[in-house]
Each structure stands twice: as structure tokens, then as C-alpha cells.
Scaffold this motif. Structure first.
Motif, PDB file in Angstrom:
ATOM      1  N   UNK B 274      10.516 -44.456 -28.570  1.00  0.00           N
ATOM      2  CA  UNK B 274       9.725 -45.689 -28.605  1.00  0.00           C
ATOM      3  C   UNK B 274      10.647 -46.892 -28.438  1.00  0.00           C
ATOM      4  N   UNK B 275      11.728 -46.916 -29.222  1.00  0.00           N
ATOM      5  CA  UNK B 275      12.648 -48.059 -29.186  1.00  0.00           C
ATOM      6  C   UNK B 275      13.329 -48.148 -27.828  1.00  0.00           C
ATOM      7  N   UNK B 276      13.803 -46.992 -27.325  1.00  0.00           N
ATOM      8  CA  UNK B 276      14.490 -46.994 -26.031  1.00  0.00           C
ATOM      9  C   UNK B 276      13.543 -47.401 -24.913  1.00  0.00           C
ATOM     10  N   UNK B 277      12.334 -46.860 -24.953  1.00  0.00           N
ATOM     11  CA  UNK B 277      11.346 -47.137 -23.906  1.00  0.00           C
ATOM     12  C   UNK B 277      10.959 -48.599 -23.863  1.00  0.00           C
ATOM     13  N   UNK B 279      12.868 -51.075 -24.405  1.00  0.00           N
ATOM     14  CA  UNK B 279      13.924 -51.872 -23.793  1.00  0.00           C
ATOM     15  C   UNK B 279      14.207 -53.170 -24.538  1.00  0.00           C
ATOM     16  N   UNK B 280      14.347 -53.109 -25.814  1.00  0.00           N
ATOM     17  CA  UNK B 280      14.662 -54.311 -26.582  1.00  0.00           C
ATOM     18  C   UNK B 280      13.445 -55.048 -27.115  1.00  0.00           C
ATOM     19  N   UNK B 281      12.269 -54.741 -26.550  1.00  0.00           N
ATOM     20  CA  UNK B 281      11.064 -55.457 -26.968  1.00  0.00           C
ATOM     21  C   UNK B 281      10.537 -54.971 -28.307  1.00  0.00           C
ATOM     22  N   UNK B 391      18.229 -54.127 -34.299  1.00  0.00           N
ATOM     23  CA  UNK B 391      19.403 -53.782 -33.492  1.00  0.00           C
ATOM     24  C   UNK B 391      19.259 -52.409 -32.838  1.00  0.00           C
ATOM     25  N   UNK B 392      18.094 -52.134 -32.299  1.00  0.00           N
ATOM     26  CA  UNK B 392      17.866 -50.873 -31.596  1.00  0.00           C
ATOM     27  C   UNK B 392      17.878 -49.657 -32.497  1.00  0.00           C
ATOM     28  N   UNK B 393      17.626 -49.849 -33.784  1.00  0.00           N
ATOM     29  CA  UNK B 393      17.550 -48.708 -34.701  1.00  0.00           C
ATOM     30  C   UNK B 393      16.528 -48.984 -35.782  1.00  0.00           C
TER      31      UNK B 393
END
Lengths: 318, 398
Positions: B274-277, B279-281, B391-393
Motif C-alpha cells: 500500500x505504502x509503496x504503491x 508513492x509517497x502519497x 517516512x514510508x513506514x
């Protein structure tokens, strides 16, 4: 049935296989596969009339199958119709629908016809997915049990006889149609539509007729499937299912009613056998299909019959 | 002419005899192979059908990996009741029809002792009739509450329901003084069920739903629905009910449209994908999730810390892949199943079923399970923690 017709032997053989098969089936799962084979085969027999004999392709037959399934599901569940009445209403509706769209759609040729029927199938699929209040959306809906004049088939064994009975009826109808003046007209359309028209054959009329017959067969098979399975999802209207049906017809051997049946047997049973390959299942399945297309490009039944004919030095048929 | 036709008939007859023989031999071989399989030595058989490919492969893939790891470890430690354990798996390809066929195959052909599987609500609901009719214990790994509400004798499940998630989210909203919200839901089983529960729970939780939108399966752009929510006056927070690829799309569209109100999603988003997909959003999005997701941030005395960190370490070192809570559902399913069989001392279906129902204070990675005849899930709101994407986690929110 006329006993002097060339396909009588085949019909007898088919009935014999159907009658003997239960001796080899020993649990519900194997019956389930047999039932699915029979229903797929019934759709293929109808589709084969269109593709094999008339030379018109349809990439939307899963749509008719699903319409049959959903009309049985919705009419019994939401409107309280008895299952048989729902099934016949569905068949009538699909017959009418296919009749209305057959004329414009069958004016198309080649790739355009493929695109037209594909579009029709996709539209049906979208409607079934989106009209969630009626169809339950992508998760599907459950379907009431079938009752035939008060009798309710419960066991897989009973369903087996219903499915193969339906298949036998479709095969019989198809053979009779092929061996009639209509069948000869169809083959003339396949050979050359212009030549057929010059001979005074109303080609449009025959093409529409076959389209409607095959759509109704798919629709009835869909209804039976829905009642048997007890649950239906829009995946049965999927484009891939349409492709699968066409593949069964082509694989079994076009313009051969029994070929269509054998194609359905192979393509329904093989994926179950291939589950032993786990993650490589689809690769092996693809490989098997490619091998068959390359080495048996006429289809299973014609290739086998040619092979057997040569083996036993029999004079070539006809 | 007649002679020709007769010749044709004879030819056809011969040909079909051959074909029939081939089909019959094939059917025999098929039957024989499978029968001999069933009669082989007597391991305990656990059957499963998962969406390893198809629309819900992000659920089925970690589930299958987890189950294979669990069973291998179990066998390495002597198996169950002194017998080996065998996992029989079929890929449902996320199709409900296939799921139905495979459940029959598991019950009648493979004669499994228990079934743990069914990645999606759709796949699970499609097989419940078969399960109930044939009386075999079944632990589902799918989310929606309809699976166990109303209670079905043979059906259990491990993931938190959407209802528990919605309750947790509403509580969090209230604690942050947010009471007027807009919701967007997918039209799959989970999304629909979540939407229904949100509507039902809103009143008692003191939440007012001002905008209520849905999107279709396979939609790749939710801008219209989110725009409509954006333009609704007074909306203080946004909730998305759904799982899978759309979760990332919603996060992206939400940010593209410049919305800054608090954004909530459900545990259906509890995966790094979900987080990777997104893209920072995904930054700042809050979800209720199992403690497993933030196991490293848990206090050492947290009851789930030991079990969850052991699972995380084993899974990540073995597959070189980050954990998701979906694999955790499968882990708990097998934990409940194997412990019930252990307590039952046999694989008798009714005894095992009764023992599953008696699961008490079992610490799993999803939470602490206590089942009863009226509760075939056994998890409550307390088993959820609120986490926020940072922070992407994942970061545990207090």
C-alpha cells in the motif's frame, strides 16, 4: 432419429459413455467435474454450430451463459418465480436479445465480427459487475435450488443425469440441424457466403438462426450451472471464459459436434489434473495447448480419426 | 449414396469406440492416482484454497508462504499428535467458482481433516454452503463480518472484521474531535460490508456521514468520487473502505486533489505494498492494524510481542520479503487449528470444531483470541492499534 444418418453411431456411443461413466466416478468431486464438462460441452456444441459450421466467430458467448445463470438467480430470488419458469423466461429473453442483436452484428465479418461479439460480452460483464443491487456485484449471489415439477435434485449423482441429459439433447438437436437442409445451407455460408447467396440461400436468415440457437443453448447451460453450483459470480461472464469456450471448440476440432464435446472434456479435466504442478500449472497448461495446436492443428477429433484411419488401412472417409 | 453413409457410420462408430476407450482409461487413471493418494500413510491433512494468483494475490501469496513455513516447522518439531501434517493447497485464482470446486475436492477427494483458507470474502461466502452441508471445520482468512455474523456452526475466521475496524476508527476520530466525515467504499464484499457497518455505527459513535461514495471493482481513478467529497461542505475527515490496489490509488488521488483533512483507511491497507504503491502519497494516513505491523515498536511487556516478533523474524529471513498482516491471518488460522487438534487428541471433526470454539486466551499475531459459541472470531477492538504512515513506514500512534 433416422438410423441411416452418418452420426447415429456417434450419438449411440456418446449415450453409452454417459451411461457407463458413473461406474468410474467415485466421489462428489469427480461428479462435479463430469457435470461441469457436460455443461461446458453443451455450450460448445451450440457454439460449434456457429463457428465450425457457419464460420462466424463469437467471443461473447460467456455473456449468454452468464445471462442464463443470472436470470435464474435473480428471477427466483428477487421475484419468487419457480426455477423452471425462471429458466424458460431467461432462455426466452436471451433468445429475443440475441435475435435483435444478431442482424446488425452478423453483418460484420472477420475481425470486426470478433470485436462486435467481444464488445457485447464485455457490456454484459460490466452490467453484472456494476448493478450490485440486483446481481450482488463482483462477489456474486447465491442461487436457489432447482425444482423440476416438485422434484429437487440434491446429490451430485442426480445432477449428473440432468447435465448429461441436457448435453445429449443439445447434441441430438445439433446433429439433426446439421443433417437437414438448414445444415447444408449453413455449410454453404461457411464455404462462400457470396456463392450461397447466388444459389438463393437467405444467408442472413440462417446466420441469425444459428446465432439464436447457440445463444439459447449457452443460456440454458448457464441456468443449470447456477442452480447446480448454488452460487454465481460475474466471472462467468468474463472475456476469458468466452475465449475458453472458443478454445474448446477449436481444440476439439471445428465443424465436428463430437469434437466440441471432446474439447470441453479436455479443457475442463486437464486443469484439475495439472494442479500437481502448483505454481507451474499455467505454464504447463499453455505448453499443452501450444503442442496441440502445432501437432494437431485440425483439432483433436479430426486428427485422431485421420490417424486411426491410416493405422488400420481403411479407405479414407468420403 | 446409402452405402457411403453406412460406411461413414461404421467408421464413426469405430472412431468413437477408440475415443471412448481413451476417455475411460484417462478417467480411470485420474481416479486411480487420486484414490491411491488418499490411501497413503495417514498424515493429518490440512486443506487450503488461497488467492495466490488473480485479483487478490497480495493476500494469497503471503498466506501460502506463511502456511508452508508453519507446516514445515511443525513437522520439523515432530508434527501433531505424533503424526506428520500435510498441507494440501489449490490456487483459487480469486475465482469463487474455482474456490467452490476446490473445496469439494478437498472434502471428497483429498479427505482433509480441516480447511484453513479463503483469502477473500467472496471466495469464502461461495463455499460456506458446502462447508455447512458436509460438516467440516473451516477457518476463513477473509475480512468481512458477514462470514461469522450470524454465527455458522462450522465456520470460523481470524482477521478482524470491518466492524471492529470501523469502531476503532470512529473512536480515534472522536478523540481528535472529528465528527463530520465523508466515506468512499469499494463495491467488493469487504468494501460493501465496511460501508454498511460505518452507516450503522455512525449514530452511536457520534459521527455524521456527510458524503457517501462508492467505486467499482477494477477502477483505476477515484478522482470523481473524492472531488465530490471534497466539495461537500463541513467534511472534517475522510475514510476509505476497501482493500488491495485501490487503497494506493485513493491515497494518490486524495493528495493530487490537494485535500489536507485527516485520511483514514482500514486494516485492508495494512501492507507495505500500500505504502509503496502510493508513492509517497500515503504519508499521514491512519489505519487500525494488528500489532504485528509495528512489532518492533511495541513495549517489551506487550502480550503479543514474543509471538509476533518470532513470526516476523522467521518470515522475513526465509522469504526475504517484508511481512503483511495477511500472512498473519494465515499464521493464526493454523495456530488455532493445530492447537484445537492437539487438545482434541484426534481429528474427529465434531471434537475439533468444539475445541476451536473453546479457544481461550490464545496469543496470536492478530491479537488474543477467545472464542465462544456466539463468537467465531474472538477478537475485540483491543486487539487493534492505530498506526500512521511516516517516512514510508508504519509508526505506532498513541
Amino acid at each position: 432419429m433416422n438410423w441411416r444418418q452418418p452420426h447415429t453411431g456417434g450419438m449411440v456411443m456418446l449415450l453409452a459413455v454417459m451411461a457407463v461413466l458413473p461406474l468410474f466416478l467415485d466421489n462428489s468431486f469427480q461428479y462435479e467435474i463430469a457435470i461441469k464438462v457436460a455443461l461446458n460441452a453443451a455450450v460448445c456444441v451450440g457454439l460449434n454450430l456457429l463457428i465450425g459450421y457457419t464460420g462466424q466467430i463469437s467471443l461473447g458467448h460467456a455473456g449468454f451463459f452468464a445471462l442464463g445463470a443470472y436470470s435464474s438467480a435473480i428471477l427466483t430470488d428477487r421475484y419468487g418465480l419457480p426455477p423452471m419458469a425462471a429458466m424458460l423466461t431467461g432462455a426466452l429473453g436471451v433468445g429475443l436479445l440475441s435475435f435483435i442483436i444478431a442482424r446488425p452484428i452478423l453483418k460484420l465479418k472477420g475481425h470486426y465480427l470478433a470485436m462486435g461479439t467481444l464488445g457485447m460480452g464485455v457490456i454484459i460483464s460490466i452490467v453484472l459487475n456494476q448493478e450490485a443491487d440486483f446481481t450482488g456485484g463482483p462477489d456474486g449471489m447465491s442461487v436457489a435450488a432447482l425444482t423440476i415439477f416438485g422434484w429437487e435434485p440434491v446429490t451430485e449423482f442426480q445432477w449428473y443425469w440432468i447435465a448429461v441429459g441436457f448435453l445429449a439433447l443439445c447434441v441430438w438437436l445439433s446433429l439433426n440441424l446439421i443433417n437437414s437442409p438448414v445444415g447444408r445451407a449453413l455449410r454453404a455460408v461457411h464455404g462462400s457466403e457470396i456463392a450461397a447467396r447466388t444459389m438463393g440461400i437467405d444467408t442472413t436468415h440462417y446466420k441469425v438462426l444459428v446465432f439464436v440457437v447457440s445463444a439459447v443453448m449457452a443460456c440454458l447451460a448457464g441456468s443449470l450451472f447456477a442452480h447446480y453450483n448454488g452460487y454465481i459470480t460475474p466471472s462467468k461472464a468474463d472475456f476469458f471464459y468466452s475465449i475458453e469456450l472458443v478454445t474448446m471448440v477449436v481444440l476439439g476440432g471445428m465443424a465436428s459436434t463430437f469434437g466440441a464435446v471432446i474439447g470441453a472434456v479436455v479443457l475442463t479435466v486437464v486443469p484439475q489434473v495439472l494442479t500437481v504442478f502448483e505454481n507451474y500449472e499455467m505454464m504447463v497448461f499453455g505448453g499443452v495447448l501450444m503442442g496441440m495446436i502445432i501437432f494437431m492443428h485440425k483439432g483433436l477429433l479430426p486428427t485422431l480419426s485421420e490417424f486411426i484411419g491410416k493405422r488400420f488401412h481403411e479407405p479414407d472417409k468420403r | 449414396m446409402g452405402g457411403d453413409l453406412n460406411l461413414g457410420a461404421i467408421h464413426m462408430l469405430k472412431l468413437l469406440t477408440k475415443c471412448a476407450a481413451i476417455v475411460a482409461v484417462g478417467a480411470l487413471g485420474f481416479t486411480g492416482a487420486l484414490v491411491s493418494q488418499a490411501k497413503a500413510d495417514e498424515p493429518i491433512k490440512i486443506g487450503t484454497f488461497l488467492s495466490v494468483t488473480g485479483g487478490a494475490s497480495f493476500l494469497g501469496d503471503p498466506e501460502l508462504k506463511t502456511m508452508q513455513m508453519f507446516i514445515e516447522d511443525l513437522n520439523a518439531n515432530g508434527g501433531l499428535l505424533g503424526r506428520k501434517v500435510e498441507l494440501i493447497h489449490y490456487d483459487s485464482k480469486t475465482s469463487s467458482e474455482e474456490a467452490g470446486t476446490f473445496v469439494k475436492r478437498l472434502i471428497f477427494q483429498d479427505k482433509v481433516d480441516i480447511i484453513v483458507g479463503g483469502s477473500t470474502t467472496g471466495n469464502t461466502m461461495a463455499v460456506i454452503k458446502q462447508i455447512q452441508k458436509n460438516e467440516i471445520p473451516f477457518i476463513s482468512l477473509a475480512g468481512a463480518g458477514v462470514i461469522i455474523d450470524p454465527v455458522k456452526k462450522w465456520v470460523f475466521k481470524t482477521p478482524h472484521t470491518d466492524k471492529v475496524a470501523v469502531a476503532k476508527i470512529f473512536k480515534d476520530m472522536k478523540s481528535r474531535n472529528l465528527s463530520k466525515i465523508g466515506i468512499l467504499s469499494g463495491n467488493g464484499g469487504f468494501g460493501k460490508s465496511c460501508q454498511k457497518n460505518a452507516r450503522a455505527l455512525a449514530g452511536s459513535a457520534g459521527i455524521e456521514i456527510l458524503a457517501d461514495e462508492t467505486h467499482g471493482k477494477g477502477d483505476t481513478d477515484m478522482t470523481p468520487q473524492i472531488t465530490s467529497i471534497k466539495s461537500t461542505a463541513g467534511v472534517q475527515a475522510f475514510l476509505y473502505c476497501g482493500f488491495g490496489a485501490p487503497t494506493s490509488i485513493v491515497a494518490k488521488n486524495f493528495k493530487q486533489l490537494g485535500l489536507t483533512i485527516p485520511h483514514y483507511q482500514t486494516h485492508g491497507s495494512a501492507s507495505m505494498r500500500f505504502i509503496k504503491g502510493a508513492d509517497g502519497a500515503a504519508e499521514g494516513i491512519r489505519i487500525p492494524a494488528a500489532a504485528l505491523l509495528v512489532v518492533d515498536q511495541l513495549a517489551d511487556d506487550h502480550p503479543q510481542k514474543a509471538v509476533a516478533s518470532a513470526y516476523k523474524a522467521a518470515y522475513e529471513s526465509r522469504y526475504n520479503d517484508s511481512i503483511s498482516t495477511f500472512g498473519g491471518h494465515a499464521y493464526d488460522g493454523l495456530l488455532i487449528a493445530t492447537q484445537a487438534i492437539e487438545r482434541a487428541g484426534s481429528t474427529d471433526k465434531e471434537t475439533v470444531r468444539a475445541e476451536i470454539e473453546k479457544t481461550n486466551n490464545l496469543v496470536g499475531v492478530d491479537g488474543i483470541f477467545t472464542m465462544s459459541p456466539n463468537d467465531h472470531l474472538g477478537l475485540n477492538e483491543g486487539s487493534f492499534v492505530m498506526v500512521v504512515v511516516k517516512d514510508g513506514g508504519w509508526k505506532l500512534s498513541q
